[in-house]
Design a protein around this motif. Structure first.
Motif, PDB file in Angstrom:
ATOM      1  N   LEU A 437       0.834  -1.197   0.000  1.00  0.00           N
ATOM      2  CA  LEU A 437       0.000   0.000   0.000  1.00  0.00           C
ATOM      3  C   LEU A 437       0.868   1.246   0.000  1.00  0.00           C
ATOM      4  O   LEU A 437       1.967   1.249   0.543  1.00  0.00           O
ATOM      5  N   GLU A 438       0.347   2.289  -0.658  1.00  0.00           N
ATOM      6  CA  GLU A 438       1.005   3.595  -0.560  1.00  0.00           C
ATOM      7  C   GLU A 438       0.594   4.247   0.757  1.00  0.00           C
ATOM      8  O   GLU A 438      -0.578   4.227   1.127  1.00  0.00           O
ATOM      9  N   GLY A 594      14.404   4.197   2.484  1.00  0.00           N
ATOM     10  CA  GLY A 594      14.196   3.224   1.421  1.00  0.00           C
ATOM     11  C   GLY A 594      12.814   3.264   0.819  1.00  0.00           C
ATOM     12  O   GLY A 594      12.534   2.548  -0.150  1.00  0.00           O
ATOM     13  N   GLU A 595      11.908   4.099   1.352  1.00  0.00           N
ATOM     14  CA  GLU A 595      10.534   4.133   0.882  1.00  0.00           C
ATOM     15  C   GLU A 595      10.275   5.254  -0.119  1.00  0.00           C
ATOM     16  O   GLU A 595       9.153   5.411  -0.586  1.00  0.00           O
ATOM     17  N   ILE A 679       4.971  16.674   2.894  1.00  0.00           N
ATOM     18  CA  ILE A 679       3.995  15.592   2.808  1.00  0.00           C
ATOM     19  C   ILE A 679       4.393  14.729   1.619  1.00  0.00           C
ATOM     20  O   ILE A 679       4.437  15.205   0.479  1.00  0.00           O
ATOM     21  N   ALA A 680       4.714  13.463   1.874  1.00  0.00           N
ATOM     22  CA  ALA A 680       5.195  12.573   0.815  1.00  0.00           C
ATOM     23  C   ALA A 680       4.476  11.240   0.898  1.00  0.00           C
ATOM     24  O   ALA A 680       3.966  10.854   1.955  1.00  0.00           O
ATOM     25  N   VAL A 685       4.478  -0.672  -0.623  1.00  0.00           N
ATOM     26  CA  VAL A 685       5.228  -1.709   0.073  1.00  0.00           C
ATOM     27  C   VAL A 685       4.398  -2.160   1.267  1.00  0.00           C
ATOM     28  O   VAL A 685       3.682  -1.360   1.884  1.00  0.00           O
ATOM     29  N   SER A 686       4.426  -3.436   1.567  1.00  0.00           N
ATOM     30  CA  SER A 686       3.656  -3.961   2.688  1.00  0.00           C
ATOM     31  C   SER A 686       4.370  -3.658   3.999  1.00  0.00           C
ATOM     32  O   SER A 686       5.585  -3.454   4.037  1.00  0.00           O
ATOM     33  N   TYR A 687       3.586  -3.647   5.072  1.00  0.00           N
ATOM     34  CA  TYR A 687       4.179  -3.428   6.385  1.00  0.00           C
ATOM     35  C   TYR A 687       5.142  -4.558   6.738  1.00  0.00           C
ATOM     36  O   TYR A 687       6.171  -4.330   7.375  1.00  0.00           O
ATOM     37  N   LEU A 688       4.814  -5.778   6.316  1.00  0.00           N
ATOM     38  CA  LEU A 688       5.691  -6.913   6.620  1.00  0.00           C
ATOM     39  C   LEU A 688       7.026  -6.783   5.903  1.00  0.00           C
ATOM     40  O   LEU A 688       8.091  -6.999   6.491  1.00  0.00           O
TER      41      LEU A 688
END
Length: 705
Positions: A437-438, A594-595, A679-680, A685-688
């Motif tokens: 998810l974003e 990294g996000e 605000i970005a 990417v999943s939380y896991l």
């Protein structure tokens, strides 16, 4: 012969049975003392009566018949089997080598640790007995009784109340003093004070126990997370049949600490500033902190736990509360209709469940903190091993054991509404963890120009020319802004020129030959030195004017500069910034860097006017920032960066990485240097996966690669 008819082990003959306090229902109990291990075990009167009728070699049928003939107890075969297993776990039975005896021995050993497991579980807390104080305590307890007489207890109470009342009017000074001791020397002083306080605490337990005729086995030093604290072994207090007396023994240490804190507060208020006031402060604050954070915390097996147990009348509180809470949770989330471990009232069940949840949460964070502490206390390789060991022993293994118990109950599970709701909730949670998810996040940033120049006064002197400037005014390249006259410099130049002319005349007169050759060379060297000094001062005089080398827009000007005013060297005149687009600087923590990616669209909200500006991520610095120059981004000024001041810059305490955002439109130059926030949106990417990335990053960083 069936299992029921197999010969049973007998009760150990060296065990000592004593009357115990009434349980929570008012029924009598028995306390069993094991002289070999020095431990006590509590039994209900029915269980004690049944065990005392057990004879070696009896069958289960014979034992049951003997109980029914000799007592009014009417147990079932299942209840007797559970009683035998519990007795074996507490080493109350002898061994007869039969199949039944071996089975019970195995059940008793199942809950015990191997030597390696014991070492790993206890290396953070172990005791070293140093004294056998029984004789000393008996000889001195008479004198100590005076300090705990009813009159003295009232005096201690009044002193504590008066001390609290007086300190309440000086609470701000007391808190400021506490903060001033949060330094290395202050913490060492606290350590010494706590050792004294804990010695008083343990001797208080010892004297009250001795007063009630209880033997104090030993006193010494215990090491809790590598910190030495005194300890006192009053295990024999369990032989007291009066719950009130046991409660007083447990309360003695805390009571002595509170009395000490009360007197120390009173003396702190009465003492003038100096050494003694610091001593009273250390004793009062150290006592209050250790009492209410450590000793009175019922989540750990210190005084607070035993006091709660004696006050409520619930023996083995943790084990029983945990069992009831697990039973209720299995019923609530799995729909398991199992009989409760014991029958209690709804009110008692509620507070025991609340106690269990509090204890689990407290221990989770405590053990997690201990795991981090042992990691940093030891070498890297040993630290990683001990960290993983602590996580496994205290956090992961209990969770695995609970899932194992539930798995063993799978045949009892039926499809029901509660189980369905639990499965749906777990499925939703799993989806939330695994679906990319974003996500939107905000981070503080500060506006800076792409190019800027700060102009300084080049030399000490008097302002002879100052161009009037205004904020946002455009300045052409090379335009003169300020000129400084230095009368001393002009005088020095005249003197140097005069000295140089005189030397030239002297050199001509000497001619450079004959007897004056050595003197002529000396004059030449002197002339070179003066020429060099003259050139340097001439260059300084030439630079006494300040011009805008590159031009730009005035973002800052010094309001204190006036014509005719004396100024010092390096005084700021003005700051010019380029008219191109502004950029925003921000620092991201390691887990966020990294996000994001270069070129991603972001928004910036200006903290000056609240206006939102669109922009794109221009650069992402993948090298950890060692220093930061923007105070507005530090945590103490409302930013997100935790660190400390180091000269004119700041040093972050954790890894942060610099990013720069190029805004699509210009920001008012007066907003330069003011903070705002970015605000970005992250990449999907999943939380896991994000959690795994963080763990991998930590492993790479800590492994030294």
């Amino acid at each position: 012969m069936s299992a029921a008819e197999t010969g049973l082990p007998g009760l150990r003959r060296d065990l000592v049975f004593r009357d115990g306090p009434a349980d929570e229902t008012g029924a009598p109990t028995r306390t069993v003392f094991d002289p070999i291990s020095g431990r006590y075990c509590k039994l209900g009167w029915a269980e004690a009566a049944a065990l005392r009728l057990l004879r070696r070699g009896m069958t289960s049928t014979e034992w049951l018949e003997n109980i029914r003939q000799s007592t009014t107890v009417r147990p079932t075969a299942q209840e007797l089997s559970s009683l035998l297993t519990s007795a074996a776990e507490n080493s109350l039975l002898d061994s007869i080598g039969s199949a039944q005896g071996k089975m019970l021995e195995q059940a008793g050993r199942a809950g015990k640790m191997s030597p390696v497991q014991w070492l790993l579980a206890h290396y953070l807390f172990f005791k070293i007995p140093l004294l056998r104080p029984e004789k000393f305590l008996r000889e001195t307890v008479g004198a100590i009784r005076l300090l705990a007489s009813p009159v003295m207890l009232r005096i201690h109470f009044l002193a504590a109340c008066l001390g609290l009342l007086l300190v309440s009017s000086r609470a701000e000074l007391y808190w400021t003093t506490f903060q001033s001791f949060l330094t290395l020397p202050g913490l060492i002083s606290y350590g010494i004070a706590i050792i004294f306080i804990k010695s008083l605490h343990e001797f208080s337990h010892a004297y009250v126990a001795t007063n009630y005729g209880v033997r104090v086995r030993s006193m010494g030093i215990a090491f809790m997370v590598f910190w030495p604290i005194p300890f006192c072994d009053v295990t024999d207090v369990w032989q007291l049949s009066s719950r009130r007396q046991r409660f007083i023994v447990g309360l003695a240490g805390v009571g002595a600490e509170l009395a000490l804190a009360g007197w120390a507060l009173l003396f702190w208020v009465a003492s003038p500033p100096g050494v003694w006031q610091s001593v009273w402060f250390l004793l009062s604050s150290g006592t209050l902190v250790s009492t209410f954070i450590v000793n009175m915390n019922p989540a750990m097996r210190f005084d607070g736990y035993y006091l709660l147990m004696d006050f409520s009348g619930v023996e083995n509180l943790q084990r029983r509360a945990f069992a009831l809470t697990k039973w209720k949770l299995r019923q609530a989330f799995l729909g398991l209709r199992l009989p409760p471990p014991e029958t209690v009232s709804a009110r008692r069940l509620t507070w025991m469940m609340a106690y269990s949840v509090y204890t689990w949460l407290y221990r989770f964070f405590l053990y997690l903190g201990i795991a981090v502490l042992v990691y940093y206390k030891f070498t890297k390789a040993l630290g990683i091993f001990l960290f993983l060991t602590e996580i496994w022993l205290f956090i992961a293994r209990p969770a695995v054991n609970e899932f194992g118990e539930i798995f063993r109950m799978k045949n009892l599970l039926t499809f029901n509404t509660r189980l369905l709701m639990t499965l749906l909730a777990l499925s939703a949670f799993a989806l939330w963890l695994t679906i990319p998810l974003e996500r939107t996040f905000t981070v503080p940033g500060v506006v800076i120009p792409q190019v800027s120049q700060t102009l300084y006064v080049p030399a000490e002197g008097t302002v002879s020319f100052l161009r009037p400037l205004q904020l946002d005014e455009k300045i052409a390249p090379g335009e003169l802004l300020l000129k400084v006259d230095n009368p001393q410099l002009e005088t020095d130049l005249k003197i140097l020129r005069s000295e140089l002319a005189c030397l030239d005349e002297e050199i001509k007169m000497l001619g450079g030959d004959g007897e004056d050759m050595a003197f002529w060379r000396e004059k030449l060297e002197e002339r070179e030195k003066i020429k060099l000094e003259l050139a340097e001062k001439t260059e300084v005089a030439r630079q006494n004017s300040v011009d805008a080398a590159q031009g730009g827009i005035v973002a800052y000007l010094n309001p204190d500069l006036l014509p005719g005013q004396a100024v010092k060297r390096n005084t700021v005149v003005a700051t010019l910034i380029s008219p191109q687009k502004r950029v925003v600087v921000a620092y991201l923590p390691e887990q966020k860097i990294g996000e994001i990616k270069t070129g991603a669209s972001v928004s910036f909200v200006n903290g000056c006017d609240g206006k939102k500006y669109a922009g794109k991520i221009g650069t992402v610095n993948r090298t950890k920032a060692e220093r930061m120059a923007f105070a507005a981004l530090m945590a103490e000024h409302g930013g997100n960066v935790v660190g400390k001041k180091a000269g004119e810059s700041f040093m972050p305490s954790q890894p942060y990485y610099e990013i720069r955002i190029v805004l699509d439109e210009n920001v008012n130059s007066q907003a330069v240097g003011t903070p705002g926030f970015i605000i970005a949106e992250t990449e999907p990417v999943s939380y896991l996966a994000n959690f795994g990335r963080r763990i991998w990053g930590v492993l790479l960083r800590e492994s030294g690669f």
